[in-house]
Design an enzyme around this catalytic site. Structure first.
Site, mmCIF file in Angstrom:
data_model
loop_
_atom_site.group_PDB
_atom_site.id
_atom_site.type_symbol
_atom_site.label_atom_id
_atom_site.label_comp_id
_atom_site.label_asym_id
_atom_site.label_seq_id
_atom_site.Cartn_x
_atom_site.Cartn_y
_atom_site.Cartn_z
ATOM 1 N N GLY A 39 -6.543 2.669 -8.728
ATOM 2 C CA GLY A 39 -6.675 1.653 -8.446
ATOM 3 C C GLY A 39 -5.838 0.700 -9.531
ATOM 4 N N GLY A 40 -5.705 -0.507 -8.997
ATOM 5 C CA GLY A 40 -5.031 -1.497 -10.111
ATOM 6 C C GLY A 40 -5.221 -2.760 -10.068
ATOM 7 N N MET A 41 -6.879 -3.138 -9.845
ATOM 8 C CA MET A 41 -7.325 -4.488 -9.558
ATOM 9 C C MET A 41 -6.856 -5.545 -10.471
ATOM 10 S SD MET A 41 -9.164 -4.111 -6.732
ATOM 11 C CE MET A 41 -9.583 -5.739 -6.618
ATOM 12 N N TYR A 71 0.845 -1.220 -0.077
ATOM 13 C CA TYR A 71 0.082 0.081 -0.066
ATOM 14 C C TYR A 71 0.933 1.303 0.128
ATOM 15 C CZ TYR A 71 -4.159 2.794 0.877
ATOM 16 O OH TYR A 71 -5.469 3.486 0.885
ATOM 17 N N ASN A 126 -18.608 -2.356 -11.897
ATOM 18 C CA ASN A 126 -19.591 -3.073 -10.821
ATOM 19 C C ASN A 126 -18.980 -3.093 -9.351
ATOM 20 O OD1 ASN A 126 -22.004 -4.781 -10.213
ATOM 21 N ND2 ASN A 126 -20.172 -6.823 -10.226
ATOM 22 N N SER A 127 -17.937 -2.378 -9.148
ATOM 23 C CA SER A 127 -17.304 -2.379 -7.831
ATOM 24 C C SER A 127 -18.084 -1.322 -7.005
ATOM 25 C CB SER A 127 -15.884 -1.634 -7.954
ATOM 26 O OG SER A 127 -15.723 -0.329 -8.358
ATOM 27 N N ALA A 128 -17.811 -1.239 -5.628
ATOM 28 C CA ALA A 128 -18.715 -0.438 -4.725
ATOM 29 C C ALA A 128 -18.306 1.159 -5.269
ATOM 30 C CB ALA A 128 -18.295 -0.714 -3.194
ATOM 31 N N ARG A 165 -16.511 -6.351 -16.168
ATOM 32 C CA ARG A 165 -15.757 -7.612 -16.803
ATOM 33 C C ARG A 165 -16.495 -8.746 -17.118
ATOM 34 N NH1 ARG A 165 -12.239 -10.601 -12.254
ATOM 35 N NH2 ARG A 165 -13.597 -10.147 -10.372
ATOM 36 N N ASN A 168 -15.270 4.638 -0.114
ATOM 37 C CA ASN A 168 -15.545 4.576 -1.442
ATOM 38 C C ASN A 168 -16.518 5.926 -1.820
ATOM 39 O OD1 ASN A 168 -13.837 2.470 -1.995
ATOM 40 N ND2 ASN A 168 -15.549 1.068 -1.445
HETATM 41 N N1 LIG Z 1 -7.082 5.550 -4.384
HETATM 42 C C1 LIG Z 1 -7.878 5.564 -3.706
HETATM 43 O O1 LIG Z 1 -8.122 6.390 -2.618
HETATM 44 C C2 LIG Z 1 -9.192 4.584 -3.688
HETATM 45 C C3 LIG Z 1 -10.121 4.570 -2.882
HETATM 46 C C4 LIG Z 1 -11.417 3.639 -2.968
HETATM 47 C C5 LIG Z 1 -11.073 2.741 -3.740
HETATM 48 N N2 LIG Z 1 -9.903 2.697 -4.333
HETATM 49 C C6 LIG Z 1 -9.692 1.433 -5.463
HETATM 50 O O2 LIG Z 1 -10.878 1.095 -6.155
HETATM 51 C C7 LIG Z 1 -10.917 -0.049 -6.308
HETATM 52 C C8 LIG Z 1 -12.373 -0.883 -6.283
HETATM 53 O O3 LIG Z 1 -12.464 -0.623 -4.911
HETATM 54 P P1 LIG Z 1 -14.066 -1.292 -4.203
HETATM 55 O O4 LIG Z 1 -13.889 -1.138 -2.822
HETATM 56 O O5 LIG Z 1 -15.137 -0.413 -5.020
HETATM 57 O O6 LIG Z 1 -14.005 -2.589 -4.842
HETATM 58 P P2 LIG Z 1 -15.095 -3.952 -4.858
HETATM 59 O O7 LIG Z 1 -16.448 -3.242 -4.472
HETATM 60 O O8 LIG Z 1 -14.462 -4.787 -3.391
HETATM 61 O O9 LIG Z 1 -15.205 -4.790 -5.987
HETATM 62 C C9 LIG Z 1 -13.831 -4.962 -6.552
HETATM 63 C C10 LIG Z 1 -14.054 -4.780 -8.018
HETATM 64 O O10 LIG Z 1 -12.659 -5.160 -8.760
HETATM 65 C C11 LIG Z 1 -13.031 -6.085 -9.855
HETATM 66 N N3 LIG Z 1 -11.898 -6.741 -10.081
HETATM 67 C C12 LIG Z 1 -11.412 -7.838 -9.191
HETATM 68 N N4 LIG Z 1 -10.459 -8.350 -9.887
HETATM 69 C C13 LIG Z 1 -10.406 -7.861 -11.139
HETATM 70 C C14 LIG Z 1 -9.618 -8.358 -12.145
HETATM 71 N N5 LIG Z 1 -8.446 -9.015 -12.158
HETATM 72 N N6 LIG Z 1 -9.829 -7.588 -13.416
HETATM 73 C C15 LIG Z 1 -10.665 -6.659 -13.484
HETATM 74 N N7 LIG Z 1 -11.650 -6.367 -12.561
HETATM 75 C C16 LIG Z 1 -11.410 -6.924 -11.404
HETATM 76 C C17 LIG Z 1 -14.317 -6.637 -9.442
HETATM 77 O O11 LIG Z 1 -14.946 -6.981 -10.622
HETATM 78 P P3 LIG Z 1 -16.306 -7.887 -10.472
HETATM 79 O O12 LIG Z 1 -17.560 -7.160 -10.082
HETATM 80 O O13 LIG Z 1 -16.454 -8.517 -11.893
HETATM 81 O O14 LIG Z 1 -16.175 -9.006 -9.569
HETATM 82 C C18 LIG Z 1 -15.015 -5.881 -8.492
HETATM 83 O O15 LIG Z 1 -16.024 -4.825 -9.574
HETATM 84 C C19 LIG Z 1 -9.681 -0.886 -5.663
HETATM 85 O O16 LIG Z 1 -8.718 -0.803 -6.323
HETATM 86 C C20 LIG Z 1 -9.385 0.029 -4.691
HETATM 87 O O17 LIG Z 1 -8.174 0.083 -4.105
HETATM 88 C C21 LIG Z 1 -8.923 3.521 -4.317
#
Ligand SMILES: NC(=O)c1ccc[n+]([C@@H]2O[C@H](COP(=O)([O-])OP(=O)(O)OC[C@H]3O[C@@H](n4cnc5c(N)ncnc54)[C@H](OP(=O)(O)O)[C@@H]3O)[C@@H](O)[C@H]2O)c1
Length: 328
Positions: A241-243, A52, A152-154, A175, A126
């Site tokens: 982010g870099g999922m 992180y 589809n993420s939160a 995806r 989020n």
């Molecule tokens: N920079 C910041 O301050 C900040 C703040 C908030 C969030 N974020 C980032 O935003 C991202 C999403 O967070 P969240 O809490 O909203 O997520 P989340 O609701 O837990 O959902 C994860 C998402 O990632 C997708 N995913 C997982 N593995 C993947 C892959 N290999 N290829 C493509 N998509 C993939 C999933 O797709 P499916 O729906 O198809 O399963 C799902 O939509 C994370 O990377 C998080 O670290 C960053």
């Protein structure tokens, strides 16, 4: 009281342990909060892995947001605050994966006592990220298109919900075909699956125009590189982010010939450069929208703290139907 601690950097199951300690005592100007609910986010796993934006000293408390009730106050804090429900994560907090924690009174933002604790527990990170992404990079006008990966993420769902409030249109890349219908039902104006027809379907969705003013990217990799082709000249791509495990890369056509900018966003930094008054105002607005049901994201399952290993395994699973939370 029980809490989950980070004892090493690595895989969540090996790097964490459940510990039992005495309840923390609030000092002057502090309150003790009994946590009601706290989610597990991808950033928690990044922190645990040691990848992180910072590495805490070990052992370290875990959990970066949640909601709870005030159960005790220190000197100088009005005893009538006992019983109030407070948001955890309005300012940086670590330790919400815990039955109780102590916070400073200035960080204890009161929220609706009757609201759904699972939705309130997810307000800290989020929704604020979605808000900042939509407001702090491009001066968007009603009718503008905002494109996003990871729809589809939160966070993606909050982007759609907040964009609707602002009269913006969203182009959403998912995806999985089964997520497309859910995102369309949520109000996504265009939904495209990241498959072999991505480029053709993106053109179709926007009538062949390069019309997205802003592209929001929590995923990275080749999908984002392709999606950048529909960002308008001088538009902006924000990586947050870099999922996919890959970085965000723009081709020379976008960066050099069309003046598209690539920026980064991290909520921790945003909290540093944004005034406390604006942050408080934004969280009040987000809490109000959550209370009205305008801001919400699905929950797939909740776990007790004793079952933390099962909760981690579930949260790390691909293709979830919603968030995984701890309930206390
Ligand atoms: N920079 C910041 O301050 C900040 C703040 C908030 C969030 N974020 C980032 O935003 C991202 C999403 O967070 P969240 O809490 O909203 O997520 P989340 O609701 O837990 O959902 C994860 C998402 O990632 C997708 N995913 C997982 N593995 C993947 C892959 N290999 N290829 C493509 N998509 C993939 C999933 O797709 P499916 O729906 O198809 O399963 C799902 O939509 C994370 O990377 C998080 O670290 C960053």
């Amino acid at each position: 009281m029980k809490s989950i601690q980070l004892v090493a950097f690595g895989e969540p199951t090996a790097a964490t342990k459940l510990v039992e300690t005495a309840s923390p005592q609030p000092s002057t100007g502090q309150l003790r909060v009994a946590v009601e609910a706290a989610p597990i986010n991808p950033s928690d796993f990044l922190l645990i892995s040691g990848k992180y934006g910072y590495r805490p000293a070990l052992p370290s408390a875990l959990g970066a947001e949640g909601v709870g009730r005030v159960v005790a106050v220190g000197n100088g804090v009005d005893a009538s605050r006992v019983g109030e429900r407070v948001l955890l994560g309005f300012s940086p907090v670590r330790g919400t994966w815990s039955e109780e924690l102590v916070i400073d009174e200035k960080d204890a933002v009161t929220v609706d006592g009757d609201g759904d604790p699972t939705q309130l527990a997810m307000l800290g990170i989020n929704p604020a990220t979605a808000y900042a992404l939509l407001h702090d990079f491009v001066d968007l006008k009603p009718g503008d298109w905002v494109a996003q990966t990871g729809a589809n993420s939160a966070t993606g769902r909050y982007v759609i919900q907040l964009a609707k409030q602002a009269g913006l249109r969203t182009l959403n890349v998912v995806r999985r075909p089964e997520a497309a219908a859910a995102i369309a039902d949520l109000g996504g104006d265009a939904v495209v699956v990241a498959d072999e027809n991505l480029t053709a379907n993106l053109r179709k969705a926007l009538g062949g125009e390069r019309s997205a003013a802003l592209l929001l990217d929590p995923i990275g990799g080749p999908v984002t590189t392709k999606l950048a082709s529909i960002v308008r000249d001088n538009g902006t791509v924000v990586s947050f982010g870099g999922m996919s495990g890959e970085g965000t890369v723009l081709g020379p056509g976008e960066l050099i010939f069309r003046g598209v900018s690539l920026r980064g966003f991290w909520l921790n930094r945003w909290r540093d450069y944004t005034s406390p008054e604006r942050i408080a105002e934004i969280y009040r607005e987000l809490a109000g929208l959550s209370g009205k049901g305008v801001l919400a994201t699905p929950v797939e399952a909740s776990y007790g703290i004793d079952d933390f290993q099962a909760a981690f395994a579930h949260a790390a699973k691909s293709e979830r139907g919603g968030k995984i939370l701890f309930r206390f």
